[in-house]
Design an enzyme around this catalytic site. Structure first.
Site, PDB file in Angstrom:
ATOM      1  N   ASP A  69       0.809  -1.225   0.000  1.00 30.60           N
ATOM      2  CA  ASP A  69       0.000   0.000   0.000  1.00 30.60           C
ATOM      3  C   ASP A  69       0.842   1.275   0.000  1.00 30.60           C
ATOM      4  O   ASP A  69       0.300   2.379   0.087  1.00 30.60           O
ATOM      5  CB  ASP A  69      -0.923   0.019   1.231  1.00 30.60           C
ATOM      6  N   ARG A  94      -0.035  -1.590   7.707  1.00 26.88           N
ATOM      7  CA  ARG A  94       0.658  -0.455   7.079  1.00 26.88           C
ATOM      8  C   ARG A  94       1.662   0.229   7.997  1.00 26.88           C
ATOM      9  O   ARG A  94       2.301   1.203   7.589  1.00 26.88           O
ATOM     10  CB  ARG A  94      -0.364   0.569   6.542  1.00 26.88           C
ATOM     11  N   ARG A 139     -10.501   5.676  10.207  1.00 24.82           N
ATOM     12  CA  ARG A 139      -9.053   5.523  10.358  1.00 24.82           C
ATOM     13  C   ARG A 139      -8.478   6.512  11.389  1.00 24.82           C
ATOM     14  O   ARG A 139      -8.037   6.108  12.448  1.00 24.82           O
ATOM     15  CB  ARG A 139      -8.362   5.686   9.012  1.00 24.82           C
ATOM     16  N   HIS A 168     -11.561   7.303   4.120  1.00 26.21           N
ATOM     17  CA  HIS A 168     -10.637   8.436   4.287  1.00 26.21           C
ATOM     18  C   HIS A 168     -11.335   9.683   3.756  1.00 26.21           C
ATOM     19  O   HIS A 168     -12.073   9.613   2.770  1.00 26.21           O
ATOM     20  CB  HIS A 168      -9.357   8.241   3.452  1.00 26.21           C
ATOM     21  N   CYS A 271      -5.026   9.538  -3.524  1.00 27.86           N
ATOM     22  CA  CYS A 271      -4.321   8.638  -2.598  1.00 27.86           C
ATOM     23  C   CYS A 271      -2.865   8.436  -3.008  1.00 27.86           C
ATOM     24  O   CYS A 271      -2.012   8.182  -2.158  1.00 27.86           O
ATOM     25  CB  CYS A 271      -4.978   7.267  -2.567  1.00 27.86           C
TER      26      CYS A 271
HETATM   27  N1  ARG Z   1      -5.309   0.061   0.823  1.00 32.75           N
HETATM   28  C1  ARG Z   1      -5.088   1.361   1.378  1.00 32.75           C
HETATM   29  C2  ARG Z   1      -5.686   1.448   2.759  1.00 32.75           C
HETATM   30  O1  ARG Z   1      -6.763   0.939   2.964  1.00 32.75           O
HETATM   31  C3  ARG Z   1      -5.656   2.422   0.494  1.00 32.75           C
HETATM   32  C4  ARG Z   1      -5.335   3.811   0.951  1.00 32.75           C
HETATM   33  C5  ARG Z   1      -5.989   4.885   0.157  1.00 32.75           C
HETATM   34  N2  ARG Z   1      -5.504   6.148   0.508  1.00 32.75           N
HETATM   35  C6  ARG Z   1      -6.199   7.279   0.625  1.00 32.75           C
HETATM   36  N3  ARG Z   1      -5.551   8.379   0.835  1.00 32.75           N
HETATM   37  N4  ARG Z   1      -7.503   7.281   0.628  1.00 32.75           N
HETATM   38  O2  ARG Z   1      -5.121   2.013   3.663  1.00 32.75           O
END
Ligand code: ARG
Length: 280
Positions: A69, A94, A139, A168, A271
């Site tokens: 990612d 991550r 998140r 996000h 992203c």
């Molecule tokens: N697979 C990543 C996650 O879920 C995707 C992140 C996407 N980033 C964003 N800025 N929306 O963390």
């Protein structure tokens, strides 16, 4: 129609050499669904080339094996005036990205601030004029909004996300350009997806941005809002046709860039783009 002015941008990107979907941390990710890394790299390259063709600068951070990612550099930090606040991911998958991003910031002359609370950088923090719009719900923790206000000495507006597909803030709001007022940058033109927010947050957005572009659920569902604007050109998904028309009506120039392969990881144009805002 207002004359839209392109502002020079400096971005950080990461070539998706190790991109794949091997875990599921958002509803878009399906580990059993095969991904095509070469296609992801080719699509990413088009985004990179488009930024350069528009006259922007793009820096690169080396991709690391085992961190699929990392291509989503928006989650690597949040940078204003040459100060970079690092991130603390909600998800363990991550967390290995946190230090490499902070190391890159330090090696590139930014003042680095280590974060305390859980937050995922420019994924959930958007600079709109002089105000920081901050997302929470999936998140970034609510407490991180106080932290970011302290670090950057700016007003922070907290917004509650309610739809897991738009986990996000940068999947639900796109900042189009700053609006100059008599005392400097006062506000911003934004576009957003109303259904991604709870009722109180929708009211805040309506009050602060009465002229905002309201994007349809259909365009939101193809990550139309995960777009990058320089004030004139707005890089958007070719599938967000309604948003494309809304932008043209307001004098912006949409530029279609297809990142369908990276959408398998739940990310799009914004992203893959982290803005490096230097000292004023
Ligand atoms: N697979 C990543 C996650 O879920 C995707 C992140 C996407 N980033 C964003 N800025 N929306 O963390």
């Amino acid at each position: 129609m207002p004359d839209r002015i392109a502002q020079h941008r400096r971005y950080l990107m990461c070539r998706p050499e190790f991109f794949t979907v091997s875990y599921r941390i958002n509803p878009w990710m399906e580990p059993t669904h095969p991904t095509d890394t070469a296609k992801a790299v080719a699509q990413w390259q088009t985004l990179y080339d488009t930024y350069l063709a528009l006259g922007h600068e793009v820096e690169l951070i080396d991709p690391l094996p085992g961190l699929p990612d990392m291509v989503y550099t928006a989650n690597g930090g949040f940078i204003i005036d040459g100060r970079a606040l690092g991130v603390r991911f909600r998800v363990d998958e991550r967390r290995g990205e946190e230090q490499p991003f902070m190391d890159w910031f330090a090696a590139n002359g930014l003042e680095v601030i280590s974060p305390v609370d859980v937050q995922e950088g420019e994924g959930d923090f958007l600079l709109a004029g002089d105000t920081i719009l901050a997302g929470t719900g999936f998140r970034s923790a609510g407490d991180s909004h106080r932290e970011v206000a302290g670090v950057f000495g700016r007003e922070v507006v907290s917004l509650q996300l309610v739809d897991p597909r738009f986990y996000h803030l940068d999947t639900a709001i796109c900042v189009l350009d700053p609006v100059q007022g008599p005392t400097g940058v006062e506000a911003a033109n934004i576009a957003y997806l109303p259904s991604a927010f709870d009722e109180p947050s929708r009211r805040v957005l309506e009050q602060r941005y009465p002229d905002a572009i309201l994007v349809s659920d259909a365009d939101g569902a193809v990550f139309g809002l995960n777009a990058a604007s320089d004030g004139r050109h707005v890089l958007i998904s070719p599938r967000a046709t309604g948003f494309d028309a809304q932008l043209r009506e307001r004098g912006y120039t949409p530029v279609a860039v297809d990142l369908s392969e990276l959408l398998l990881g739940g990310g799009g144009i914004k992203c893959c783009t982290l803005e490096l805002r230097g000292k004023k």
